[in-house]
Design an enzyme around this catalytic site. Structure first.
Site, mmCIF file in Angstrom:
data_model
loop_
_atom_site.group_PDB
_atom_site.id
_atom_site.type_symbol
_atom_site.label_atom_id
_atom_site.label_comp_id
_atom_site.label_asym_id
_atom_site.label_seq_id
_atom_site.Cartn_x
_atom_site.Cartn_y
_atom_site.Cartn_z
ATOM 1 C CB ILE A 383 0.197 5.585 7.765
ATOM 2 C CG1 ILE A 383 0.729 6.354 6.545
ATOM 3 C CG2 ILE A 383 -1.057 4.795 7.400
ATOM 4 C CD1 ILE A 383 1.219 5.471 5.424
ATOM 5 C CG ASP A 402 6.091 1.513 16.273
ATOM 6 O OD1 ASP A 402 5.524 1.991 15.279
ATOM 7 O OD2 ASP A 402 7.329 1.471 16.387
ATOM 8 C CG ASP A 485 -2.519 -0.707 -2.306
ATOM 9 O OD1 ASP A 485 -3.155 -0.753 -3.377
ATOM 10 O OD2 ASP A 485 -1.734 0.213 -2.015
ATOM 11 C CD GLU A 490 3.919 -3.617 -5.695
ATOM 12 O OE1 GLU A 490 4.169 -2.527 -6.230
ATOM 13 O OE2 GLU A 490 3.420 -3.721 -4.556
ATOM 14 C CG HIS A 512 2.029 -0.041 -4.550
ATOM 15 N ND1 HIS A 512 3.301 -0.543 -4.488
ATOM 16 C CD2 HIS A 512 1.971 0.925 -3.582
ATOM 17 C CE1 HIS A 512 3.993 0.079 -3.540
ATOM 18 N NE2 HIS A 512 3.201 0.977 -2.982
ATOM 19 N N GLY A 514 -2.511 2.867 -2.646
ATOM 20 C CA GLY A 514 -2.842 3.440 -1.342
ATOM 21 C C GLY A 514 -2.643 4.939 -1.272
ATOM 22 N N GLY A 515 -1.562 5.424 -1.860
ATOM 23 C CA GLY A 515 -1.281 6.859 -1.841
ATOM 24 C C GLY A 515 -1.609 7.547 -3.144
#
Length: 629
Positions: A383, A402, A485, A490, A512, A514-515
């Site tokens: 991503i 990273d 998101d 949750e 949630h 995003g995808g």
């Protein structure tokens, strides 16, 4: 001595996927303006005859009149029918050749096209009982032999009586005319064949419902292409997994049940009693207790990126392979990130809220272009990299951090410390994994290191950001805007939800998603089932999250054994010792291990004694053993 058995097969919609006269109509009516209406009429007449609503003689007469076919059309029909043999019939071609002496075709179709098709299955014309066409002087089909019992109502009963077969007689077909042979006492067992069509009257009168030939062969303990019929493999899909997954898996022959919501631990334990494959999204928690109770479970498939909701260690220890979809929704997440970056920097959410409340506030204050701004990406995986490319195309200066030494794409610059990235970025996006070590990765200390007026986007994991620290940062103005998101906790289903971020200005909150685009869910519904099928059909574990990765091509004329065991020394030697004792020739074998388990695929090319299986299952350290085919 084994009891002699005779296997009597129907042709149309059993050996083939179609009714041959319907296909012939497609050929003969090309160019006819009334083609569609005539074909629909022929199909209706076909079904009336099959279901016994009109006599078969009447059904044949009506259809032949409508066809207006010639002898020269038959080669084209035969060519089409060769392409429409039922899939499980085709894959079990060896059965027809090995048992051809015991196989009969009894059909209300016509010898002219049946004989050429079944000849390829080693069934001679003398064991094909069917109607024959009558032609006029111009080779136009004008009728059929009316003296043939198969042209009449209940003709199959008379035909079987005339054959006077001995031993057990099994009839396999899709129509009521096949079912009545059992009721008339001329067949011992009737199998309703439903691979191509399901007829209520046929199923009601069946001894067994067989969705494919594998099931028929399994019930009769006959040699077959696969050891366990796919229709007996049960797949449970939860949480509104995209319908394409259901379509793809059922088309491959599996029995699939869908449930629109997630299930609690206790509900899941009950539901998984006879399930072999479980498909979930992010809400269902697959705990150790669930795994240990699911004796038949072979696969857990996450139709999403994350697998934190699955106890991977418990799955591995119990021989359950886990797959996910690490790439399928990447683009969707990236597009949302880009959109939210623009909306935050333009204060779109604030202006929209104001105008919804009746306030007109036309201002440029707090509204900036993204061009020339510094984007800091935390986590440069799939991503992060794709976001890097798209953001750069918008004119942003891209920096990333990273923990892995990853190669930069485009003009992105790698930053060696998180602190430095936070110091220089105008916008920070988080794309780290669900490693427990990332809990509160961004807290008060990290927020203090950010630029004043920074914008923060979190589309990764809820626990990555300390929410209280984020609220403080927003209220103080340190953070000018945020898009969130994902949340530390949750709900399992849609409904009421509270977060301390609620009501804060310039904060975009999404549940949630995003995808969650139609495209992403469709891609996931293609990718994950392909992994399920590769494992269930061939034993391949490529892209498994928790298992050694093995890929071997499917063998013909061989048997494949799958052996999952604890990673202790000597297991392979013990497997081969058993195979050697029973003189089985290994044609292919592959072992792969990780820290906890070993996985062996072995192909052997000889009929095996059932005792071999017992011995392989009893090898010390065995977790799961399966015969694939």
């Amino acid at each position: 001595m084994a009891l002699k058995r005779s296997f009597v097969f129907d042709f149309d919609s059993t050996l083939t996927k179609v009714e041959a006269l319907d296909v012939l109509a497609e050929i003969t009516l090309i160019g006819n303006p009334k083609k569609e209406a005539i074909i629909n009429e022929i199909i209706a007449i076909t079904n009336q005859g099959i279901d016994g609503e009109i006599s078969f003689t009447e059904s044949l007469e009506k259809r032949i009149r409508l066809l207006n076919a010639k002898k020269t059309d038959l080669p084209l029909l035969i060519k089409e029918l060769r392409q429409k043999v039922s899939r499980s019939i085709e894959t079990n071609k060896a059965f027809f050749k090995d048992f051809s002496d015991d196989i009969y075709i009894i059909s209300a179709g016509f010898k002219e096209f049946i004989v050429p098709i079944v000849a390829e299955y080693n069934i001679p014309s003398e064991r094909v009982y069917a109607n024959t066409f009558q032609f006029d002087e111009n080779d136009v089909i004008i009728g059929f032999d009316t003296e043939n019992p198969l042209s009449k109502h209940n003709g199959k009963i008379e035909c079987l009586q005339n054959l006077n077969l001995t031993g057990e007689i099994q009839v396999i077909g899709d129509g009521y005319s096949d079912a009545v042979t059992k009721k008339a006492g001329v067949a011992d067992t009737f199998f309703a064949y439903t691979e191509n069509v399901q007829r209520a009257k046929t199923i009601e009168n069946a001894d067994h419902i067989t969705p494919n030939l594998d099931e028929f062969l399994y019930l009769n303990n006959l040699p077959r292409n696969i050891s366990y019929p796919k229709n007996r493999i049960k797949i449970l899909l939860l949480e509104n997994v995209h319908s394409d997954a259901f379509t793809k898996l059922t088309a491959d022959g599996f029995t699939v049940e869908t449930v629109s919501k997630s299930l609690s631990e206790e509900e899941l334990i009950i539901k998984l009693k006879d399930v072999h494959v479980l498909g979930i999204r992010s809400k269902t928690q697959v705990t150790k207790k669930v795994i240990e109770a699911a004796d038949k479970l072979m696969v857990v498939a996450a139709f999403c990126i994350g697998t934190k909701q699955i106890n991977l260690d418990a799955c591995q220890e119990n021989g359950v392979v886990v797959f996910n979809a690490p790439y399928s929704n990447t683009r969707s997440v990236v597009e949302l990130a880009i959109g939210e970056i623009i909306m935050l920097m333009r204060s779109v959410f604030q202006r929209s809220t104001e105008i919804h409340n009746g306030k007109w506030n036309k201002t440029a204050q707090g509204s900036r272009e993204v061009r020339g701004k510094k984007l800091g990406i935390v986590g440069y995986g799939n991503i992060g990299k794709q976001l890097s490319v798209l953001a750069e195309s918008l004119g942003m200066d891209v920096y990333y951090y990273d923990v892995e030494d990853t190669l930069a794409l485009g003009n992105a610059k790698r930053i060696t410390t998180l602190k430095e990235l936070l110091n220089i970025s105008d916008v920070i996006t988080l794309h780290v994994d669900d490693n427990a070590a990332n809990k509160n990765y961004i807290g008060a200390e990290e927020i203090a290191q950010m630029k004043d007026g920074v914008h923060l986007v979190n589309l990764s994991r809820g626990f990555v950001v300390n929410i209280d620290a984020l609220v403080d940062g927003l209220k103080s103005g340190k953070i000018a805007g945020a898009a969130v998101d994902v949340y530390p906790e949750e709900p399992a289903k849609n409904g009421e939800f509270y977060t301390p971020l609620k009501g804060l200005p310039n904060v975009i909150l999404t549940p949630h998603v995003g995808g969650s685009t139609e495209e992403a869910q469709k891609d996931i519904a293609d990718f994950v089932p392909s992994k399920i099928m590769a494992y269930m059909n061939s034993g391949n574990t490529v892209d498994a999250v928790n298992f050694p990765n093995i890929r071997l091509p499917r063998q013909t004329n061989a048997h494949r054994f799958l052996h999952i065991h604890k990673n202790v020394s000597g297991v392979m030697a013990k497997i081969n010792k058993v195979l050697a004792k029973y003189e089985l020739n290994i044609t292919g074998q592959y072992l792969s291990t990780d820290a906890k388990v070993g996985y062996v695929i072995t192909d052997v090319n000889k009929i095996y004694d059932d005792e071999v299986i017992t011995k392989l299952r009893k090898i010390e350290g065995t977790i799961k053993f399966r015969i694939l085919y």
